[in-house]
Design a protein around this motif. Structure first.
Motif, PDB file in Angstrom:
ATOM      1  N   LEU A   1       0.812  -1.222   0.000  1.00  0.00           N
ATOM      2  CA  LEU A   1       0.000   0.000   0.000  1.00  0.00           C
ATOM      3  C   LEU A   1       0.846   1.274   0.000  1.00  0.00           C
ATOM      4  CD1 LEU A   1      -3.022  -0.761   2.367  1.00  0.00           C
ATOM      5  CD2 LEU A   1      -3.053  -0.362  -0.092  1.00  0.00           C
TER       6      LEU A   1
ATOM      7  N   ALA B   1       0.269   2.734  -5.836  1.00  0.00           N
ATOM      8  CA  ALA B   1      -0.533   1.677  -5.206  1.00  0.00           C
ATOM      9  C   ALA B   1      -2.015   1.978  -5.362  1.00  0.00           C
ATOM     10  CB  ALA B   1      -0.169   1.558  -3.730  1.00  0.00           C
TER      11      ALA B   1
ATOM     12  N   LEU C   1      -5.451  -0.195  -6.315  1.00  0.00           N
ATOM     13  CA  LEU C   1      -6.549  -0.349  -5.365  1.00  0.00           C
ATOM     14  C   LEU C   1      -7.877   0.070  -5.987  1.00  0.00           C
ATOM     15  CD1 LEU C   1      -6.170  -1.433  -2.593  1.00  0.00           C
ATOM     16  CD2 LEU C   1      -6.299   0.881  -1.677  1.00  0.00           C
TER      17      LEU C   1
ATOM     18  N   PRO D   1      -2.382  -3.343  -5.369  1.00  0.00           N
ATOM     19  CA  PRO D   1      -1.523  -2.164  -5.222  1.00  0.00           C
ATOM     20  C   PRO D   1      -0.149  -2.419  -5.850  1.00  0.00           C
ATOM     21  CG  PRO D   1      -2.588  -2.666  -3.156  1.00  0.00           C
ATOM     22  CD  PRO D   1      -2.910  -3.802  -4.084  1.00  0.00           C
TER      23      PRO D   1
END
Ligand code: PHE
Length: 462
Positions: free
Chosen positions: A183, A188, A192, A263
């Protein structure tokens, strides 16, 4: 039924059944299906199937198993409906088919444990070279099958129950650690977004039937694995809460596996997400890159432990897959457990050879022509994955539920579930099942199955 053995406790059953559910389906299958299925829209449809359709199927399978105390085929006989035992036979065949390719992938994961352990992160860039080396990966697969047969030959052992209780949480912690790591990487968030923000324009019939197949596969449903495990469950155990825990554990682990991988894909593709075609190789290419980016001894140790834990998760699933045909042979043909386990393992290994050689070694099986249609080439492994997951399992699930609701009858299901679940009588679940089991689940599953056949064999476009 003392002689058949059984789980030591409710926790033991949940550990074994969750062990069956959690496996390559969550960490290998789910992210690649999400990648191929257009991201979050797939996730949404998948969640719908897990909770709305699969959860009732799971309760039904466990109830049939516990009431009958028999294997997937014998269960139908024991309930007095011998004519319906063909459903169990389809299940046994599905189990054999699934294990045949599953073991190949487990063999890759096993091989990766050594590759990453020795610091060979480059294996990710040479994945086809790795899988084409069939003698090496075939040996890993053989060792894996031997381990599976060994455990199954020992029966419903306390060993695997206990190991599952320690190793699964370790795997979860490790994935969570990697989620945090990925993350914080640049780009990232683009990964996501792909994973969590649905793009409704990507919705299609393909998404629906792949998500359904994935849900059945991941929850180990539609082939009698949970009828078989259910037959070892104690009468005092609560079927509804057990099924809820198994479903939540399985969906939860798949979900965080996605949080780990997407991510990272955002990062390596510089936010373009072009690489997210998805495919059976996704985690074998992407994960080693994560460990490679950590690098050094730390990357190596983390990489090796990750794949070792993945192998363990796969092992608790292969055990349940082999258990289905083995308990059938033991109950119905009076083979000894040991003989049945080694015999089946040998047969399944041989059936798996086309899946093994179809990843670069044999051109015929690598560019396999599906359903005699030269335009639909794929590798043999993907062909079997799709056949088993998207057709056999939902069909099996549909037949099991139809049987339970209309032939065995809903009162009998309710009576079985009530044992060990004192609150069931007045619960929402009972009300929901009275719509879901006779109507909702079989109608939806049958419709999607028929549409799948039309698409696959008759080229109909929905
Ligand atoms: N659920 C297992 C997984 O996700 C695979 C499996 C399917 C196991 C069917 C048993 C029966 O890896």
């Amino acid at each position: 039924m003392a002689s058949r053995g059984g789980f030591s406790s409710k926790a033991g059953f949940i550990a074994a059944a969750a062990g069956s559910a959690v496996g390559l389906g969550n960490i290998w299958g789910f992210p690649y299906e999400v990648g191929a299925g257009g991201g979050a829209i797939f996730v949404l449809v998948y969640l719908f199937f897990c909770f709305v359709l699969c959860f009732p199927v799971m309760i039904t399978e466990i109830a049939i198993g516990r009431k009958s105390g028999r294997n997937a085929v014998g269960a139908f006989n024991a309930l007095g409906h011998k004519k319906w035992n063909f459903v169990g036979k389809i299940g046994v065949l599905s189990g054999i088919l699934i294990l045949s390719f599953y073991n190949v992938i487990a063999g890759w994961a096993f091989g990766y444990t050594f590759q990453l352990g020795s610091g060979n992160f480059a294996v990710a860039d040479n994945f086809t070279a790795f899988t084409s080396n069939v003698f090496e990966v075939g040996t890993y697969g053989m060792l894996f099958m031997i381990a599976t047969a060994f455990i199954v030959s020992k029966g419903i052992s306390g060993g695997i129950e206990k190991a599952a209780k320690i190793l699964l949480p370790t795997l979860i912690f490790m994935i969570l650690g990697l989620v945090i790591y990925s993350l914080f990487l640049p780009n990232a968030m683009s990964g996501l977004k792909f994973y969590l923000l649905p793009d409704f324009s990507k919705f299609s019939f393909n998404v629906v039937f792949n998500a359904m197949g994935q849900a059945f596969f991941s929850l180990s449903l539609g082939m009698g694995a949970l009828i078989t495990y259910g037959s070892y469950v104690g009468k005092n155990d609560n079927i509804v809460s057990s099924a809820a825990l198994i479903t939540l554990a399985d969906v939860g682990i798949a979900f965080i596996a996605g949080m780990m991988i997407f991510p990272f894909i955002g990062y390596i593709s510089n936010g373009e997400l072009t690489g997210v075609g998805g495919g059976p190789e996704l985690i074998f290419v992407t994960l080693p890159q994560i460990f490679g980016s950590i690098g050094g001894v730390t990357g190596s140790i983390l990489g090796a432990s990750f794949f070792a834990l993945l192998c363990f998760a796969a092992l608790t699933s292969t055990v349940s897959l082999l258990e289905v045909p083995v308990s059938y042979l033991v109950d119905e043909y009076k083979l000894t457990r040991t003989k049945a386990a080694w015999l089946m393992a040998g047969i399944v290994y041989i059936i798996g050879i086309p899946s093994l050689v179809g990843n670069g070694y044999s051109e015929y099986f690598t560019e396999f022509i599906q359903y005699f249609n030269a335009e639909t080439k794929t590798n043999f492994l993907s062909f079997v994955v799709n056949l088993a997951n998207d057709s056999f399992l939902p069909l099996g699930g549909c037949l099991i539920v139809f049987f339970a609701a209309h032939i065995w009858k809903k009162e009998n299901i309710d009576a079985e579930i009530s044992i060990g679940a004192p609150n069931y009588e007045k619960s929402f679940v009972k009300k929901y099942l009275s719509i879901a089991l006779p109507y909702l689940v079989p109608i939806l599953l049958a419709t999607i199955f028929i549409m799948t056949v039309l698409v696959t064999f008759f080229g109909v476009d929905f």
